[in-house]
Structures are given as C-alpha cells and as structure tokens.
Design a protein around this motif. Structure first.
Motif, PDB file in Angstrom:
ATOM      1  N   MET A 101       0.842  -1.186   0.000  1.00 47.32           N
ATOM      2  CA  MET A 101       0.000   0.000   0.000  1.00 47.32           C
ATOM      3  C   MET A 101       0.880   1.240   0.000  1.00 47.32           C
ATOM      4  O   MET A 101       1.848   1.312   0.749  1.00 47.32           O
ATOM      5  N   THR A 102       0.555   2.207  -0.861  1.00 47.87           N
ATOM      6  CA  THR A 102       1.349   3.419  -0.929  1.00 47.87           C
ATOM      7  C   THR A 102       0.420   4.620  -1.049  1.00 47.87           C
ATOM      8  O   THR A 102      -0.794   4.495  -0.966  1.00 47.87           O
ATOM      9  N   TYR A 103       1.005   5.777  -1.235  1.00 46.76           N
ATOM     10  CA  TYR A 103       0.237   7.006  -1.370  1.00 46.76           C
ATOM     11  C   TYR A 103       0.757   7.760  -2.583  1.00 46.76           C
ATOM     12  O   TYR A 103       1.862   7.509  -3.067  1.00 46.76           O
ATOM     13  N   THR A 104      -0.043   8.682  -3.097  1.00 48.58           N
ATOM     14  CA  THR A 104       0.400   9.496  -4.220  1.00 48.58           C
ATOM     15  C   THR A 104       1.075  10.750  -3.685  1.00 48.58           C
ATOM     16  O   THR A 104       0.690  11.268  -2.629  1.00 48.58           O
ATOM     17  N   PRO A 105       2.093  11.259  -4.374  1.00 45.04           N
ATOM     18  CA  PRO A 105       2.848  12.405  -3.853  1.00 45.04           C
ATOM     19  C   PRO A 105       2.007  13.653  -3.626  1.00 45.04           C
ATOM     20  O   PRO A 105       2.366  14.495  -2.803  1.00 45.04           O
ATOM     21  N   ASP A 106       0.901  13.787  -4.365  1.00 43.25           N
ATOM     22  CA  ASP A 106       0.073  14.975  -4.181  1.00 43.25           C
ATOM     23  C   ASP A 106      -0.938  14.817  -3.051  1.00 43.25           C
ATOM     24  O   ASP A 106      -1.684  15.750  -2.755  1.00 43.25           O
ATOM     25  N   ARG A 107      -0.957  13.646  -2.408  1.00 40.21           N
ATOM     26  CA  ARG A 107      -1.873  13.418  -1.287  1.00 40.21           C
ATOM     27  C   ARG A 107      -1.137  12.716  -0.139  1.00 40.21           C
ATOM     28  O   ARG A 107      -1.498  11.602   0.259  1.00 40.21           O
ATOM     29  N   PRO A 108      -0.105  13.338   0.410  1.00 44.42           N
ATOM     30  CA  PRO A 108       0.625  12.698   1.516  1.00 44.42           C
ATOM     31  C   PRO A 108      -0.250  12.628   2.763  1.00 44.42           C
ATOM     32  O   PRO A 108      -0.903  13.613   3.129  1.00 44.42           O
ATOM     33  N   PRO A 109      -0.294  11.487   3.433  1.00 41.30           N
ATOM     34  CA  PRO A 109      -1.187  11.340   4.594  1.00 41.30           C
ATOM     35  C   PRO A 109      -0.698  12.047   5.853  1.00 41.30           C
ATOM     36  O   PRO A 109      -1.467  12.199   6.803  1.00 41.30           O
ATOM     37  N   ALA A 130       2.217  14.658  11.955  1.00 40.75           N
ATOM     38  CA  ALA A 130       0.839  14.525  12.425  1.00 40.75           C
ATOM     39  C   ALA A 130      -0.042  14.216  11.220  1.00 40.75           C
ATOM     40  O   ALA A 130       0.307  14.556  10.082  1.00 40.75           O
ATOM     41  N   PRO A 131      -1.176  13.558  11.429  1.00 40.58           N
ATOM     42  CA  PRO A 131      -2.048  13.244  10.292  1.00 40.58           C
ATOM     43  C   PRO A 131      -2.522  14.500   9.565  1.00 40.58           C
ATOM     44  O   PRO A 131      -2.849  15.509  10.188  1.00 40.58           O
ATOM     45  N   GLU A 132      -2.536  14.405   8.257  1.00 40.87           N
ATOM     46  CA  GLU A 132      -3.147  15.432   7.416  1.00 40.87           C
ATOM     47  C   GLU A 132      -4.587  14.994   7.177  1.00 40.87           C
ATOM     48  O   GLU A 132      -4.833  14.063   6.402  1.00 40.87           O
ATOM     49  N   PRO A 133      -5.566  15.610   7.863  1.00 41.77           N
ATOM     50  CA  PRO A 133      -6.928  15.047   7.881  1.00 41.77           C
ATOM     51  C   PRO A 133      -7.493  14.711   6.507  1.00 41.77           C
ATOM     52  O   PRO A 133      -8.097  13.652   6.320  1.00 41.77           O
ATOM     53  N   ALA A 134      -7.306  15.592   5.536  1.00 41.14           N
ATOM     54  CA  ALA A 134      -7.921  15.369   4.223  1.00 41.14           C
ATOM     55  C   ALA A 134      -7.373  14.128   3.531  1.00 41.14           C
ATOM     56  O   ALA A 134      -8.078  13.483   2.748  1.00 41.14           O
ATOM     57  N   HIS A 135      -6.115  13.771   3.811  1.00 40.91           N
ATOM     58  CA  HIS A 135      -5.487  12.633   3.143  1.00 40.91           C
ATOM     59  C   HIS A 135      -5.329  11.431   4.070  1.00 40.91           C
ATOM     60  O   HIS A 135      -5.276  10.291   3.597  1.00 40.91           O
ATOM     61  N   TRP A 136      -5.218  11.680   5.367  1.00 36.54           N
ATOM     62  CA  TRP A 136      -5.026  10.595   6.327  1.00 36.54           C
ATOM     63  C   TRP A 136      -6.249   9.684   6.387  1.00 36.54           C
ATOM     64  O   TRP A 136      -6.127   8.456   6.392  1.00 36.54           O
ATOM     65  N   THR A 137      -7.427  10.273   6.423  1.00 33.46           N
ATOM     66  CA  THR A 137      -8.651   9.486   6.594  1.00 33.46           C
ATOM     67  C   THR A 137      -8.855   8.479   5.466  1.00 33.46           C
ATOM     68  O   THR A 137      -9.077   7.292   5.734  1.00 33.46           O
ATOM     69  N   PRO A 138      -8.790   8.882   4.185  1.00 32.41           N
ATOM     70  CA  PRO A 138      -8.961   7.861   3.133  1.00 32.41           C
ATOM     71  C   PRO A 138      -7.824   6.849   3.093  1.00 32.41           C
ATOM     72  O   PRO A 138      -8.049   5.681   2.755  1.00 32.41           O
ATOM     73  N   PHE A 139      -6.598   7.270   3.427  1.00 34.94           N
ATOM     74  CA  PHE A 139      -5.484   6.315   3.449  1.00 34.94           C
ATOM     75  C   PHE A 139      -5.697   5.289   4.554  1.00 34.94           C
ATOM     76  O   PHE A 139      -5.504   4.088   4.356  1.00 34.94           O
ATOM     77  N   ARG A 140      -6.118   5.752   5.730  1.00 31.64           N
ATOM     78  CA  ARG A 140      -6.356   4.852   6.862  1.00 31.64           C
ATOM     79  C   ARG A 140      -7.539   3.930   6.598  1.00 31.64           C
ATOM     80  O   ARG A 140      -7.580   2.796   7.099  1.00 31.64           O
ATOM     81  N   ALA A 141      -8.509   4.401   5.805  1.00 28.59           N
ATOM     82  CA  ALA A 141      -9.709   3.605   5.554  1.00 28.59           C
ATOM     83  C   ALA A 141      -9.390   2.291   4.860  1.00 28.59           C
ATOM     84  O   ALA A 141     -10.122   1.307   5.019  1.00 28.59           O
ATOM     85  N   THR A 142      -8.306   2.244   4.085  1.00 30.23           N
ATOM     86  CA  THR A 142      -7.940   0.996   3.421  1.00 30.23           C
ATOM     87  C   THR A 142      -7.522  -0.074   4.421  1.00 30.23           C
ATOM     88  O   THR A 142      -7.520  -1.260   4.095  1.00 30.23           O
ATOM     89  N   PHE A 143      -7.171   0.343   5.636  1.00 32.25           N
ATOM     90  CA  PHE A 143      -6.766  -0.610   6.664  1.00 32.25           C
ATOM     91  C   PHE A 143      -7.927  -0.965   7.600  1.00 32.25           C
ATOM     92  O   PHE A 143      -7.847  -1.957   8.318  1.00 32.25           O
ATOM     93  N   THR A 144      -8.971  -0.152   7.622  1.00 35.27           N
ATOM     94  CA  THR A 144     -10.061  -0.374   8.571  1.00 35.27           C
ATOM     95  C   THR A 144     -11.283  -1.035   7.951  1.00 35.27           C
ATOM     96  O   THR A 144     -12.138  -1.532   8.684  1.00 35.27           O
ATOM     97  N   SER A 145     -11.385  -1.038   6.620  1.00 37.12           N
ATOM     98  CA  SER A 145     -12.575  -1.617   6.000  1.00 37.12           C
ATOM     99  C   SER A 145     -12.699  -3.103   6.319  1.00 37.12           C
ATOM    100  O   SER A 145     -13.780  -3.608   6.608  1.00 37.12           O
TER     101      SER A 145
END
Length: 241
Positions: A1-9, A57-72
């Motif tokens: 699992m990774t993230y895109t550079p324009d949406r760092p968590p 610290a979490p970046e709310p706009a990007h942290w939440t969708p990134f974390r959701a992949t682990f909580t679903s």
C-alpha cells in the motif's frame, strides 16, 4: 500500500523557530524522523528540536482515506464475527430447548469461527495506527525515488544547454536528491532550478487487505465443516424416512 505524492497522509510539524518545508519535501520524506540535534539546511541558524518532538501529524484530508484501506476489513471481520456468534447462540438455544444433541456440534463450530473472526477484528483494530504508520514509512522511499526520477530527467533537460556550454557534468542522482532536500528548505545552489519542478502522481493499485482474504477462507472452511457434520445426519434421516 502506498500514497500518491500529491496526497501525503502526514503533515510536517516544524519545531519552534523552524520554517515550514515545501510540499515537495513533505511528500518525499513522509514519516522521516530527524536524528537528535539535526537542523535543516538554512541560511540562518536555528535550534535543534526539543527532545521527543513529534515531527509528523495526520493530514486530515489525506489521512482518513489512506487509513480507511486498513479499517474496512476490520469492520467486516467484527460484523461477520458477531453474526456467526449470534447464529451459534440460536443453535445452542435450539439444542437446549429440543434436547437434540446433534445441534451442539453446530453450536461449537459457530462459536469457534465467530470467536476467531471477532478476535481477528479486535486485534487488527488495536494495531491499525501502528500498521498505517509502518505502511507510510515503507512507501516513502518508493515515492521519493519515483518523484526524484521524474524530476531528475526534467533537471537534465533543463540544464542540457548550460552544461553543453560550460562543460560542467550533471549532478549524480543521489546528489540531486540531496539538493532537492536542501531546496525544500529554501537552501542550495540549485534551488532556483529544483523548486519549480513538479511530478506526475503514480498510478496506485491498492492491494486488498489480508483480513478480507482470511475472512473468505474462514467462511469456506466453516461451511465445509458444517456440511461435514450435518450431512451424515441428513442422509441418515432421508434413508430412514
């Protein structure tokens, strides 16, 4: 699992007196923990960060969708575990009320598999924050390399004419990466060239969480065991009838 550079968590939290680094630096260094006494390459001196300073610290706009992949998968495990346990309770009540001991085997199966699903979900929920942070630290070097590879090609193209006239060799890739780090704090001789560069976000295909795969396997095994236990009784009843 990774993230895109324009949406760092994660967002960088600068210590007192430090400037805020550029978004490029933040995206390329997600989760990096500066060693004790480290200070950014600035033209003016700054104090080192206080001990135990939390740089990220979490970046709310990007942290939440990134974390959701682990909580679903966790929600699914808890839901299915509760349902399976509830079915086990129904079988147990039926066995007690009817006096039919054949239901006790079914009850045990549902309790075992329901308990496994609940335990798996609860364990995953207890460790989700740690696993998310580990995923970010693992993905950061990959993102950094992809971003720098694109920027390095742009750097070579942008400086080709100047290097042809002066005979100056280009920076090596690693040296280029260090220069981009310095440029992220507004320092470095090449900052005028490096700062305007942007990237193309890589296409990311998230892998399905392992918890979903284990859920499917557990359900298939449970169905097989239920058939193994119930089928002989059904066949015997049919033949006896």
């Amino acid at each position: 699992m990774t993230y895109t550079p324009d949406r760092p968590p994660l967002r960088f939290v600068p210590p007192p007196g430090w400037p805020t680094p550029t978004p490029e630096w933040v995206a390329r260094n997600q989760g990096w923990q500066p060693p004790a006494g480290w200070t950014p390459p600035l033209r003016r001196p700054v104090y080192a960060a206080p001990p135990e300073w939390q740089f990220w610290a979490p970046e709310p706009a990007h942290w939440t969708p990134f974390r959701a992949t682990f909580t679903s998968g966790i929600t699914s495990a808890l839901t299915w575990g509760s349902i399976i346990l509830a079915i086990g309770v129904l079988f147990g009540v039926t066995a007690i009320a009817s006096g039919d001991h054949s239901f006790f085997g079914m009850t045990a199966l549902f309790f075992v598999f329901g308990g496994i699903r609940l335990a798996t979900g609860l364990s995953a929920r207890a460790t989700v924050e740690r696993r998310v942070r580990e995923a970010i630290r693992t993905a950061a070097p990959v993102v950094r390399h992809d971003v720098d590879s694109w920027a390095y090609r742009a750097y070579l193209d942008a400086t080709a004419g100047e290097r042809a006239q002066t005979g100056r060799p280009p920076m090596h890739f690693d040296e280029f990466g260090f220069a981009r780090d310095a440029a992220g704090w507004g320092a470095g001789a090449e900052s005028a060239i490096l700062a305007p560069m942007r990237w193309t976000a890589p296409v990311v295909t998230p892998k399905p969480p392992m918890i979903r795969t284990s859920l499917r396997i557990a359900l298939l095994v449970m169905i097989g065991l239920i058939l193994l236990v119930a089928l002989p009784g059904l066949v015997q009843s049919a033949l006896g009838g």
